[in-house]
Motif scaffolding. Structure first.
Motif, mmCIF file in Angstrom:
data_model
loop_
_atom_site.group_PDB
_atom_site.id
_atom_site.type_symbol
_atom_site.label_atom_id
_atom_site.label_comp_id
_atom_site.label_asym_id
_atom_site.label_seq_id
_atom_site.Cartn_x
_atom_site.Cartn_y
_atom_site.Cartn_z
ATOM 1 N N SER A 38 0.832 -1.185 0.000
ATOM 2 C CA SER A 38 0.000 0.000 0.000
ATOM 3 C C SER A 38 0.872 1.241 0.000
ATOM 4 O O SER A 38 1.940 1.255 0.602
ATOM 5 C CB SER A 38 -0.897 -0.017 1.246
ATOM 6 N N PRO A 82 -3.317 -1.027 4.023
ATOM 7 C CA PRO A 82 -3.727 0.306 3.557
ATOM 8 C C PRO A 82 -4.080 1.222 4.731
ATOM 9 O O PRO A 82 -5.216 1.643 4.923
ATOM 10 C CB PRO A 82 -4.945 0.017 2.671
ATOM 11 N N HIS A 160 -7.877 3.058 -2.099
ATOM 12 C CA HIS A 160 -8.525 2.692 -0.844
ATOM 13 C C HIS A 160 -9.265 3.895 -0.273
ATOM 14 O O HIS A 160 -10.398 3.792 0.168
ATOM 15 C CB HIS A 160 -7.481 2.166 0.143
ATOM 16 N N GLU A 170 -3.841 0.878 -2.913
ATOM 17 C CA GLU A 170 -3.440 -0.520 -2.737
ATOM 18 C C GLU A 170 -2.886 -1.054 -4.045
ATOM 19 O O GLU A 170 -3.495 -0.885 -5.102
ATOM 20 C CB GLU A 170 -4.670 -1.318 -2.316
#
Length: 179
Positions: A38, A82, A160, A170
């Motif tokens: 992430s 994330p 995200h 992500e």
């Protein structure tokens, strides 16, 4: 003359078969790597990790935060989850350009530089189009170094969360690389 030519052709044919055999046997030395990572970008503030490079045409319309031709340089944390507070495993460093006049599409040039674990010191390189408002985008992995030398593959990208000053994106990364 015909005999030496036949020997030359036979030798070349042997070399071709030899290299095909070597390449086919080496394919088993490749490893498939799939990893969820992430990136968190902070576009403003004291510790901004993504900054706009100021290069403007005289007719540039500044009514939107993203304008065709804008260039951004990034040095974002690369985390496992994330979440900005998730464990950092590296940095996402590179640049992106707003490359479309009609939609929010970026030309992404990124290196995922790993600083933790078995990939410490290795990088993956991403180069491709990122249509930001699409739910899932796909960008090519075009290389790497260290453990990821000669890497090829792709990253599935999902936003995200996003605000005007912060985005968490992500990347599900799938690569073939020589071990």
């Amino acid at each position: 003359m015909a005999s030496s030519m036949l020997k030359t052709h036979s030798f070349i044919f042997f070399l071709i078969l030899f290299f095909i055999n070597v390449i086919a046997n080496r394919w088993s030395d490749y490893e498939v790597f799939g990893k969820y990572i992430s990136i968190s970008s902070l576009v403003s503030g004291k510790n901004a990790t993504a900054i706009r490079v100021t290069v403007e045409a005289p007719l540039t319309n500044r009514s939107s935060p993203f304008i065709f031709g804008d260039v951004y340089v990034v040095d974002d944390p690369l985390t496992i989850e994330p979440d900005i507070n998730s464990k950092m495993v590296g940095k996402a460093q590179g640049s992106y350009v707003v490359a479309s006049q009609g939609e929010l599409s970026l030309l992404m040039v990124l290196n995922f530089a790993f600083t933790e674990g078995k990939y410490n010191g290795s990088t993956l390189s991403v180069l491709g189009r990122n249509e930001v408002l699409s739910t899932v985008r796909e960008m090519p992995i075009v290389g790497g170094n260290g453990v990821f030398r000669f890497a090829r593959g792709y990253a599935q990208v999902r936003t995200h969360s996003i605000t005007q000053i912060h985005a968490i994106v992500e990347y599900n990364v799938f690569v073939f690389h020589y071990c």
